[in-house]
Design a protein around this motif. Structure first.
Motif, PDB file in Angstrom:
ATOM      1  N   VAL A 261    -143.266 -50.682   7.970  1.00  0.00           N
ATOM      2  CA  VAL A 261    -143.148 -51.934   7.217  1.00  0.00           C
ATOM      3  C   VAL A 261    -144.495 -52.649   7.241  1.00  0.00           C
ATOM      4  O   VAL A 261    -145.256 -52.550   8.216  1.00  0.00           O
TER       5      VAL A 261
ATOM      6  N   MET B  47    -132.714 -56.106  -0.223  1.00  0.00           N
ATOM      7  CA  MET B  47    -133.609 -56.309  -1.358  1.00  0.00           C
ATOM      8  C   MET B  47    -134.002 -57.783  -1.444  1.00  0.00           C
ATOM      9  O   MET B  47    -133.163 -58.662  -1.250  1.00  0.00           O
ATOM     10  N   ASP B  48    -135.283 -58.035  -1.747  1.00  0.00           N
ATOM     11  CA  ASP B  48    -135.699 -59.417  -1.977  1.00  0.00           C
ATOM     12  C   ASP B  48    -135.485 -59.774  -3.457  1.00  0.00           C
ATOM     13  O   ASP B  48    -134.940 -58.975  -4.227  1.00  0.00           O
TER      14      ASP B  48
ATOM     15  N   ASN C 255    -137.691 -55.558  -4.195  1.00  0.00           N
ATOM     16  CA  ASN C 255    -138.371 -54.753  -3.188  1.00  0.00           C
ATOM     17  C   ASN C 255    -137.473 -54.565  -1.967  1.00  0.00           C
ATOM     18  O   ASN C 255    -136.788 -55.500  -1.540  1.00  0.00           O
TER      19      ASN C 255
ATOM     20  N   VAL D  81    -136.833 -54.546   1.769  1.00  0.00           N
ATOM     21  CA  VAL D  81    -137.478 -55.213   2.904  1.00  0.00           C
ATOM     22  C   VAL D  81    -136.571 -55.136   4.121  1.00  0.00           C
ATOM     23  O   VAL D  81    -135.365 -54.862   4.010  1.00  0.00           O
TER      24      VAL D  81
ATOM     25  N   ASN E  41    -140.203 -58.107   5.650  1.00  0.00           N
ATOM     26  CA  ASN E  41    -141.373 -57.235   5.558  1.00  0.00           C
ATOM     27  C   ASN E  41    -141.054 -56.034   4.674  1.00  0.00           C
ATOM     28  O   ASN E  41    -140.079 -55.320   4.934  1.00  0.00           O
ATOM     29  N   PRO E  42    -141.847 -55.770   3.633  1.00  0.00           N
ATOM     30  CA  PRO E  42    -141.542 -54.659   2.733  1.00  0.00           C
ATOM     31  C   PRO E  42    -141.770 -53.303   3.386  1.00  0.00           C
ATOM     32  O   PRO E  42    -142.713 -53.113   4.156  1.00  0.00           O
TER      33      PRO E  42
ATOM     34  N   GLN F 231    -142.877 -49.465   3.640  1.00  0.00           N
ATOM     35  CA  GLN F 231    -144.019 -48.731   3.113  1.00  0.00           C
ATOM     36  C   GLN F 231    -143.741 -47.233   3.147  1.00  0.00           C
ATOM     37  O   GLN F 231    -143.249 -46.729   4.156  1.00  0.00           O
TER      38      GLN F 231
ATOM     39  N   GLN G  39    -143.961 -48.776  -0.692  1.00  0.00           N
ATOM     40  CA  GLN G  39    -143.096 -49.798  -1.272  1.00  0.00           C
ATOM     41  C   GLN G  39    -142.072 -49.178  -2.211  1.00  0.00           C
ATOM     42  O   GLN G  39    -142.387 -48.316  -3.020  1.00  0.00           O
TER      43      GLN G  39
ATOM     44  N   THR H 266    -139.145 -50.283  -5.012  1.00  0.00           N
ATOM     45  CA  THR H 266    -138.643 -51.356  -5.867  1.00  0.00           C
ATOM     46  C   THR H 266    -137.473 -50.830  -6.690  1.00  0.00           C
ATOM     47  O   THR H 266    -137.594 -49.786  -7.335  1.00  0.00           O
TER      48      THR H 266
END
Length: 243
Positions: free
Chosen positions: A94, A111-112, A116, A118, A123-124, A126, A128, A130
């Motif tokens: 992350v 999801m935010d 994304n 998270v 914290n997203p 990695q 990333q 979507t």
């Protein structure tokens, strides 16, 4: 006695996180302190003889380390399509607010507002991932491939690829709270690859989270042993004082 106090603190932390997803217990390790030598082993006892064992009095013990135990925790089914559990070795990556990468075993993702993926702190993940707002169902394969379906389209859309990281010495990672670890010189640099590949990383299980690996029964046993050790040492100090 001071060493046993720290041991109880470590046990208390383990028990406090018995229900924390992705938490890994710590085990306290001790070392004996330096010795006061009245007679050095091997010292000359005569013209042709040496002292066979000597006379050395130890000066106590100290906590040397509390190693992280990375055994597998129990899986808990959540039916949340973004919840992931790693079956085997590896850590999720992350991106922290500082810009550096953090590593975690806690796979409770959400999801935010931008779609994304998270973690619980925002914290997203990695690389990333979507997901479109019009997505109907999200599927995450054991190899980390993330896809979703859209109404009116027969083919699924690939959103990205989840990768895992592993370390030569995971016990050397630095715990910073919130289930996150940071690499150190002791842990070595991470090896990043897709789940289930030839690199030996684990596979992903969608709809599950990995619980804590703390055994409450074993922690209570260790706590009783530590209490009795503390009590015995206090009696030794009292006996020496009376003498």
């Amino acid at each position: 006695m001071s060493a046993q106090e720290m041991n109880v603190d470590n046990i208390a932390n383990n028990l406090a996180n018995a229900n924390t997803n992705g938490f890994k217990m710590r085990r306290t390790e001790f070392q004996d302190l330096i010795y006061q030598s009245f007679t050095q082993p091997g010292a000359a006892a005569g013209s042709q003889t040496v002292v066979p064992s000597g006379l050395q009095i130890g000066l106590g013990t100290r906590p040397a380390a509390n190693e992280i135990i990375f055994s597998q925790g129990n899986f808990q089914q959540t039916d949340n399509p973004l919840d992931l559990a790693i079956q085997g070795k590896g850590f999720f990556q992350v991106r922290l607010p500082s810009g550096e990468l953090g590593y975690t075993r806690a796979g409770g993702f959400q999801m935010d507002r931008d779609g994304n993926v998270v973690d619980t702190s925002g914290n997203p993940i990695q690389p990333q991932i979507t997901i479109a707002q019009q997505a109907q169902s999200v599927t995450i394969a054991p190899d980390g491939t993330v896809s979703y379906t859209v109404t009116g389209q027969s083919a699924s859309v690939v959103a990205g690829q989840i990768q895992l990281a592993n370390f030569t010495n995971p016990a050397g990672l630095n715990s910073v709270g919130s289930g996150l670890f940071l690499p150190t010189d002791a842990s070595g640099e991470p090896t990043v690859a897709n789940p289930g590949g030839q690199e030996g990383l684990g596979t992903l299980m969608q709809g599950y989270v990995e619980g804590s690996n703390v055994s409450v029964v074993e922690e209570f046993i260790d706590m009783i042993v530590s209490q009795r050790t503390y009590e015995a040492n206090s009696k030794v100090a009292k006996a020496a004082d009376e003498m």
